[in-house]
Every structure is written in C-alpha cells, then in structure tokens.
Design an enzyme around this catalytic site. Sequence first.
Site, PDB file in Angstrom:
ATOM      1  N   ASP A  10       0.862  -1.180   0.000  1.00 24.11           N
ATOM      2  CA  ASP A  10       0.000   0.000   0.000  1.00 24.11           C
ATOM      3  C   ASP A  10       0.895   1.225   0.000  1.00 24.11           C
ATOM      4  O   ASP A  10       2.021   1.188   0.506  1.00 24.11           O
ATOM      5  CB  ASP A  10      -0.884  -0.008   1.255  1.00 24.11           C
ATOM      6  CG  ASP A  10      -2.154   0.821   1.085  1.00 24.11           C
ATOM      7  OD1 ASP A  10      -3.246   0.236   1.125  1.00 24.11           O
ATOM      8  OD2 ASP A  10      -2.046   2.057   0.922  1.00 24.11           O
TER       9      ASP A  10
ATOM     10  N   SER B 263     -11.099  -5.387  -6.565  1.00 27.58           N
ATOM     11  CA  SER B 263     -11.978  -4.253  -6.263  1.00 27.58           C
ATOM     12  C   SER B 263     -13.263  -4.407  -7.071  1.00 27.58           C
ATOM     13  O   SER B 263     -13.266  -5.007  -8.132  1.00 27.58           O
ATOM     14  CB  SER B 263     -11.333  -2.941  -6.689  1.00 27.58           C
ATOM     15  OG  SER B 263      -9.972  -2.902  -6.393  1.00 27.58           O
TER      16      SER B 263
ATOM     17  N   GLU C 134     -15.109  -9.807  -4.728  1.00 27.02           N
ATOM     18  CA  GLU C 134     -15.150 -10.165  -3.312  1.00 27.02           C
ATOM     19  C   GLU C 134     -16.590 -10.131  -2.825  1.00 27.02           C
ATOM     20  O   GLU C 134     -17.309  -9.190  -3.068  1.00 27.02           O
ATOM     21  CB  GLU C 134     -14.315  -9.149  -2.527  1.00 27.02           C
ATOM     22  CG  GLU C 134     -14.095  -9.560  -1.114  1.00 27.02           C
ATOM     23  CD  GLU C 134     -13.663 -11.008  -1.015  1.00 27.02           C
ATOM     24  OE1 GLU C 134     -12.520 -11.308  -1.357  1.00 27.02           O
ATOM     25  OE2 GLU C 134     -14.482 -11.869  -0.611  1.00 27.02           O
TER      26      GLU C 134
ATOM     27  N   LYS D 214     -21.061  -9.205  -9.613  1.00 27.35           N
ATOM     28  CA  LYS D 214     -20.766  -8.531  -8.348  1.00 27.35           C
ATOM     29  C   LYS D 214     -21.726  -7.356  -8.129  1.00 27.35           C
ATOM     30  O   LYS D 214     -22.313  -7.194  -7.050  1.00 27.35           O
ATOM     31  CB  LYS D 214     -19.314  -8.056  -8.367  1.00 27.35           C
ATOM     32  CG  LYS D 214     -18.942  -7.068  -7.307  1.00 27.35           C
ATOM     33  CD  LYS D 214     -18.877  -7.683  -5.920  1.00 27.35           C
ATOM     34  CE  LYS D 214     -18.680  -6.613  -4.886  1.00 27.35           C
ATOM     35  NZ  LYS D 214     -17.877  -6.944  -3.770  1.00 27.35           N
TER      36      LYS D 214
ATOM     37  N   CYS E 176     -20.117  -0.512  -0.456  1.00 31.23           N
ATOM     38  CA  CYS E 176     -20.478  -1.237  -1.682  1.00 31.23           C
ATOM     39  C   CYS E 176     -21.875  -0.961  -2.228  1.00 31.23           C
ATOM     40  O   CYS E 176     -22.028  -0.692  -3.414  1.00 31.23           O
ATOM     41  CB  CYS E 176     -20.344  -2.738  -1.444  1.00 31.23           C
ATOM     42  SG  CYS E 176     -18.640  -3.279  -1.509  1.00 31.23           S
TER      43      CYS E 176
ATOM     44  N   PHE F 295     -21.284   1.634   9.963  1.00 26.59           N
ATOM     45  CA  PHE F 295     -22.441   1.359   9.092  1.00 26.59           C
ATOM     46  C   PHE F 295     -23.142   0.057   9.463  1.00 26.59           C
ATOM     47  O   PHE F 295     -24.263  -0.193   9.036  1.00 26.59           O
ATOM     48  CB  PHE F 295     -22.042   1.391   7.615  1.00 26.59           C
ATOM     49  CG  PHE F 295     -21.390   0.133   7.091  1.00 26.59           C
ATOM     50  CD1 PHE F 295     -20.023  -0.077   7.242  1.00 26.59           C
ATOM     51  CD2 PHE F 295     -22.144  -0.817   6.419  1.00 26.59           C
ATOM     52  CE1 PHE F 295     -19.434  -1.225   6.746  1.00 26.59           C
ATOM     53  CE2 PHE F 295     -21.554  -1.976   5.923  1.00 26.59           C
ATOM     54  CZ  PHE F 295     -20.195  -2.183   6.091  1.00 26.59           C
TER      55      PHE F 295
HETATM   56  C1  UDX Z   1     -21.985  -6.100   1.210  1.00 25.03           C
HETATM   57  C2  UDX Z   1     -22.319  -7.512   0.680  1.00 25.03           C
HETATM   58  O1  UDX Z   1     -23.125  -8.204   1.636  1.00 25.03           O
HETATM   59  C3  UDX Z   1     -21.029  -8.271   0.392  1.00 25.03           C
HETATM   60  O2  UDX Z   1     -21.332  -9.528  -0.199  1.00 25.03           O
HETATM   61  C4  UDX Z   1     -20.158  -7.455  -0.553  1.00 25.03           C
HETATM   62  O3  UDX Z   1     -18.916  -8.104  -0.779  1.00 25.03           O
HETATM   63  C5  UDX Z   1     -19.907  -6.065   0.007  1.00 25.03           C
HETATM   64  O4  UDX Z   1     -21.153  -5.425   0.304  1.00 25.03           O
HETATM   65  P1  UDX Z   1     -21.231  -5.101   3.559  1.00 25.03           P
HETATM   66  O5  UDX Z   1     -21.571  -3.785   2.937  1.00 25.03           O
HETATM   67  O6  UDX Z   1     -19.910  -5.259   4.204  1.00 25.03           O
HETATM   68  O7  UDX Z   1     -21.339  -6.255   2.457  1.00 25.03           O
HETATM   69  O8  UDX Z   1     -22.342  -5.461   4.681  1.00 25.03           O
HETATM   70  P2  UDX Z   1     -23.846  -6.007   4.619  1.00 25.03           P
HETATM   71  O9  UDX Z   1     -23.994  -7.006   5.696  1.00 25.03           O
HETATM   72  O10 UDX Z   1     -24.256  -6.432   3.270  1.00 25.03           O
HETATM   73  O11 UDX Z   1     -24.703  -4.729   5.076  1.00 25.03           O
HETATM   74  C6  UDX Z   1     -24.851  -3.585   4.253  1.00 25.03           C
HETATM   75  C7  UDX Z   1     -25.778  -2.582   4.909  1.00 25.03           C
HETATM   76  O12 UDX Z   1     -27.136  -3.042   4.885  1.00 25.03           O
HETATM   77  C8  UDX Z   1     -25.467  -2.303   6.384  1.00 25.03           C
HETATM   78  O13 UDX Z   1     -25.599  -0.924   6.648  1.00 25.03           O
HETATM   79  C9  UDX Z   1     -26.515  -3.103   7.118  1.00 25.03           C
HETATM   80  O14 UDX Z   1     -26.791  -2.580   8.397  1.00 25.03           O
HETATM   81  C10 UDX Z   1     -27.701  -2.964   6.178  1.00 25.03           C
HETATM   82  N1  UDX Z   1     -28.686  -4.056   6.318  1.00 25.03           N
HETATM   83  C11 UDX Z   1     -28.347  -5.341   6.006  1.00 25.03           C
HETATM   84  C12 UDX Z   1     -29.974  -3.765   6.768  1.00 25.03           C
HETATM   85  O15 UDX Z   1     -30.303  -2.612   7.054  1.00 25.03           O
HETATM   86  N2  UDX Z   1     -30.888  -4.783   6.867  1.00 25.03           N
HETATM   87  C13 UDX Z   1     -30.575  -6.076   6.556  1.00 25.03           C
HETATM   88  O16 UDX Z   1     -31.469  -6.937   6.666  1.00 25.03           O
HETATM   89  C14 UDX Z   1     -29.268  -6.374   6.116  1.00 25.03           C
HETATM   90  P1  ADP Z   2     -11.525  -1.418   0.142  1.00 31.88           P
HETATM   91  O1  ADP Z   2     -12.725  -1.391   1.066  1.00 31.88           O
HETATM   92  O2  ADP Z   2     -11.921  -1.586  -1.306  1.00 31.88           O
HETATM   93  O3  ADP Z   2     -10.478  -2.387   0.570  1.00 31.88           O
HETATM   94  P2  ADP Z   2      -9.904   0.773   1.186  1.00 31.88           P
HETATM   95  O4  ADP Z   2     -10.027   2.248   0.953  1.00 31.88           O
HETATM   96  O5  ADP Z   2     -10.117   0.233   2.568  1.00 31.88           O
HETATM   97  O6  ADP Z   2     -10.895   0.070   0.157  1.00 31.88           O
HETATM   98  O7  ADP Z   2      -8.456   0.278   0.730  1.00 31.88           O
HETATM   99  C1  ADP Z   2      -7.856   0.599  -0.495  1.00 31.88           C
HETATM  100  C2  ADP Z   2      -6.353   0.819  -0.265  1.00 31.88           C
HETATM  101  O8  ADP Z   2      -5.693   0.942  -1.534  1.00 31.88           O
HETATM  102  C3  ADP Z   2      -5.997   2.089   0.523  1.00 31.88           C
HETATM  103  O9  ADP Z   2      -5.290   1.729   1.696  1.00 31.88           O
HETATM  104  C4  ADP Z   2      -5.110   2.906  -0.460  1.00 31.88           C
HETATM  105  O10 ADP Z   2      -4.045   3.571   0.193  1.00 31.88           O
HETATM  106  C5  ADP Z   2      -4.583   1.824  -1.379  1.00 31.88           C
HETATM  107  N1  ADP Z   2      -4.148   2.304  -2.714  1.00 31.88           N
HETATM  108  C6  ADP Z   2      -4.828   3.087  -3.574  1.00 31.88           C
HETATM  109  N2  ADP Z   2      -4.109   3.268  -4.707  1.00 31.88           N
HETATM  110  C7  ADP Z   2      -2.937   2.593  -4.564  1.00 31.88           C
HETATM  111  C8  ADP Z   2      -1.771   2.385  -5.391  1.00 31.88           C
HETATM  112  N3  ADP Z   2      -1.675   2.904  -6.619  1.00 31.88           N
HETATM  113  N4  ADP Z   2      -0.765   1.627  -4.897  1.00 31.88           N
HETATM  114  C9  ADP Z   2      -0.856   1.082  -3.657  1.00 31.88           C
HETATM  115  N5  ADP Z   2      -1.928   1.236  -2.845  1.00 31.88           N
HETATM  116  C10 ADP Z   2      -2.955   1.979  -3.272  1.00 31.88           C
END
Ligand code: UDX
Ligand code: ADP
Length: 460
Positions: A36, A133, A163, A218, A274, A336
């Site tokens: 990173d 990503s 992912e 995705k 996401c 969140f």
């Molecule tokens: C999501 C997808 O689940 C995962 O597969 C993908 O890789 C990334 O995005 P994430 O955002 O980490 O994961 O959490 P998730 O459990 O999906 O919750 C997302 C949001 O929805 C949260 O704010 C959660 O509180 C909310 N949520 C989820 C609700 O409000 N109600 C529900 O029933 C489920």
């Molecule tokens: P995610 O939830 O997708 O993992 P994050 O913001 O938590 O996103 O992590 C992305 C990481 O990628 C950050 O720590 C950032 O510093 C790093 N990053 C962005 N661009 C580059 C790059 N060109 N080379 C190395 N690291 C990078």
Amino acid sequence: MKEIKKITCIGAGYVGGPTMSVIAQKNPNVIVTVVDLNQARIDAWNDADLENLPVYEPGLDAVVADARGRNLFFSTDVEKAIDEADMIFISVNTPTKTYGKGKGQAADLKYIELCARQIAAVAKSDKIVVEKSTLPVRTAAALKSILDNTGNGVNFHILSNPEFLAEGTAIVDLHNPDRVLIGGEDSAAIEALVQVYEAWVPRERILTTNLWSSELSKLVANAFLAQRVSSINAISELCEVTGANVDEVSRAIGYDSRIGSKFLKASVGFGGSCFQKDILNLVYIARSYGLTAVADYWEQVIILNDHQKARFAENIIQTMYNTVNGKNIAFLGWAFKKDTNDTRESAAIYVADHLLEEEAHIVVYDPKVPAEQIYKDLDYLGTRSSEDNRRLVTVVNDPYEALQGAHAVAILTEWDEFRTYDWAKIREEMKKPAFVFDGRKLLKRDQLTSIGFDYYAIGE
Ligand code: UDX
Ligand code: ADP
C-alpha cells in the site's frame, strides 16, 4: 501454467487485508505480500500489538497471527512486490467520482489505472492480474489495453475475482464462502487461481464465467441485497401508519422459502462502501446504454434508502416538539453496521447532518470508531464548517457519558453491547420525557416502556 509461488496484492484496505490474510493462512507455501502507498496503514498491519490492526474484524487478529512473518508480509515497496509476483491482485479503492462526467454515479478508476501503469512499467515476467476491487463492467478490457500497450512485451492475463465478504463477518465469509467467482478468458490463468482457492474451498463452490459476467455479477449481487433492504424499509413506513409490525411482516414473508429470511431487517438505511456505489455504477452503465427504464428501476433502491434516513431524522425532530435546537441527542453507534470500524456511507452520518442543520447537539459513542473519523465523515459532506461540526458534536469513549443529561437517544448501529446497558439507570440520568429512537430495532419495546421511556422504533 506454472504453479503460483508468489502473490502480491496492491491495496491493504478492508478487502485486500483480510482476503490476503486468509489466502496466506490457507496456502502456507505461497508468499503473499500486501502493499500500500499509505505508510501508516502498513505500519498498523505490521504492529506487534494485534489490537492496532487498521481493520477491525472479529477473528482477523488470529489469522494474521498465524501467517504474518511466515508467508504473509505487509510493505510499501510496491515495485519490488510487483516485480517478484506471479499473480497480482488489485484491491485499491474505487470511490464514486466527485467531479466531471459521471460525477456522483460512475466509479473513479484513477487508482486502478495508476496500478495498471505501474504493473506494466515494472513487470519483467508474465503476470496474472486479478481484479478484486468492485469495478464497472468492462474495466478488465481497459486494464488489458493499458497493460498490453505500455508493458515490456510480457504477457498479462486478466481475471475478475469479485469479493463477496461482508464486513463484520469477513473472516467467516472468507473461510466458508457461499461461492468464489472467477471470470476470465484464459483457462490456464483461471485454473491457477482456482488452485489457490482449492486449498480450502470445495471445487463445486468455485464458479468460473467469462470476464464480463463476473464483473456484472458482483454489481448485481449487491444490487439485489440492497433492494431487499429498501423493499422492507419501504414496508416499514407503511407499517407505522397501518399498525402492522415490520418484524412480524418480515418473519411472515421470510418463511416462504422462495423469499427467504435474510436481508429483511428494517433499519435506518443501508450503508457501507459497496451497496450505494455498486447500484450507482449499475444505473450509470444502464443509462449510458440508453436503458432508461432499467436505470430508473435500480435508482429507486437508493432514493428509498435516502428517504429512510431523512425520515428517521424528521421523526426525531417532530416527536421532540418540532425542535431539537440546543437539545442533546446521544448517538449510539456510528459504524455502518456492527462489528466493524468502517463508517463509509453510514446512515449515522446523514442522520447527524440532518439534525445538525436544526442546531441539535450530538454526543456520539461508538465502540470502535475514533473521534477523528467521525469529524472527518461530517466535514467531508461540506454542509458546515469544521469548527461548527466540532462545536455541535462531541465524541465520548464511555456510553454513559453520552447518555448523561441527554434529551434523546438514537440507536444507529446494532452493536450487541447496547442491549446490555442498564437502561433504568440511563433513564434516571436523562432529561424527561426520555426518548429512545431505535433505528435498528435492537431494544425491547416492553422493557423500555415499562422503565418509562418514550420508545420509537422503525416500522412499528
Ligand atoms: C456487502 C455484501 O453483503 C457483500 O457480499 C459485498 O462483498 C460487500 O457489500 P457489507 O456492505 O460489508 O457487504 O455489509 P452487509 O452485511 O451487506 O450490510 C450492508 C448494509 O445493509 C449495512 O448498513 C446493514 O446494516 C444494512 N442491512 C443489512 C440492513 O439494514 N438490513 C438487513 O437486513 C441487512
Ligand atoms: P476497500 O474497502 O476496497 O479495501 P480501502 O479504501 O479500505 O478500500 O483500501 C484501499 C487501499 O488501496 C488504501 O489503503 C489505499 O491507500 C490503497 N491504494 C490506492 N491506490 C494505490 C496504489 N496505486 N498503490 C498502492 N496502494 C494503493
């Protein structure tokens, strides 16, 4: 295809860090290096005290303890790691654009492009490049074009390997995934990545598709999940006016095996890095192909989510006699969702912003989110000066301090510990009438009303 001996991952964030830790844990013979640009982040990944890892995830500390220093390394030497790797995962952030064409909707691919150019400049041997990503559909084609046109004549194979881990349960999700998805054109490259996962994932759960199906899947998976949350949140508003109870409705419909019970929990609104980003991407792609009906359909999931957050804040204001000016509102939770320190797109940010516009005074307690992050989230909105955010918002490390003298409590994140508090004692310390606004339906109505609280929950 030769066996993969060295893997590099560019980006040590919420996705790259945990994913590579598990890949290293399960493949002790593969050297995994996570790089990173952010020195502080890498230092935190290397911290001897596992409490200081930059990502809070239950179980992550044990995985890192297993593999770090054995075959898992964290470094800022991006070039060396690229040079040595057989396979390179790109796991950098792809935020929504805040400028130019597609502002507010399209993903900003500048970090991805920078990575591609760096890989092309450094690579002296053939590489498999894996998109980790979340990316707009057809990014792989752009990656390939940059790599092929600026590289040193070596071969690049691009794979898409989205992912699906959810934060807060990342380690469980990675250890036992519903499926692993690998999209690509070159069967030997696909097989090389299949082998990495086969170290612990049964072969029948590893799906292979073409590149574009993988990229699109995705976005669609997240759009469907978010749509369920918006669907039940829409019903929560209807429940509030009709006397139905949204939990009872969720349970009743969730028993239908065609519907299923998951992701039907009404809330103050979904957040996370996401859901919104991926739907915006989907909407942007659909619109750019002229598919207006498709774009409008999916956009509604976000419009409803914004409505839910605003509605929660408005209900607080209306219930407190149409003014929160100068009143103390204790926020329990800022992340969140529970079990993460991630605050990206958290509903708490938007609810706070709404109440601050009415000059409320907010005292925040979150078990894992530090004060700087909370101020950063509010400042990022640009609604008011950072001085005003600091004047109106206080962050505390003790929940009872947040609740002392509060006019109301708002629950924004479903942290388990909030259930265990001494609510009778809390009511004694609060201004009367003492209001609780439960944005997560976490507490028990009967218990709170019997103590003497005015209790409001989504969808009741
Ligand atoms: C999501 C997808 O689940 C995962 O597969 C993908 O890789 C990334 O995005 P994430 O955002 O980490 O994961 O959490 P998730 O459990 O999906 O919750 C997302 C949001 O929805 C949260 O704010 C959660 O509180 C909310 N949520 C989820 C609700 O409000 N109600 C529900 O029933 C489920
Ligand atoms: P995610 O939830 O997708 O993992 P994050 O913001 O938590 O996103 O992590 C992305 C990481 O990628 C950050 O720590 C950032 O510093 C790093 N990053 C962005 N661009 C580059 C790059 N060109 N080379 C190395 N690291 C990078």
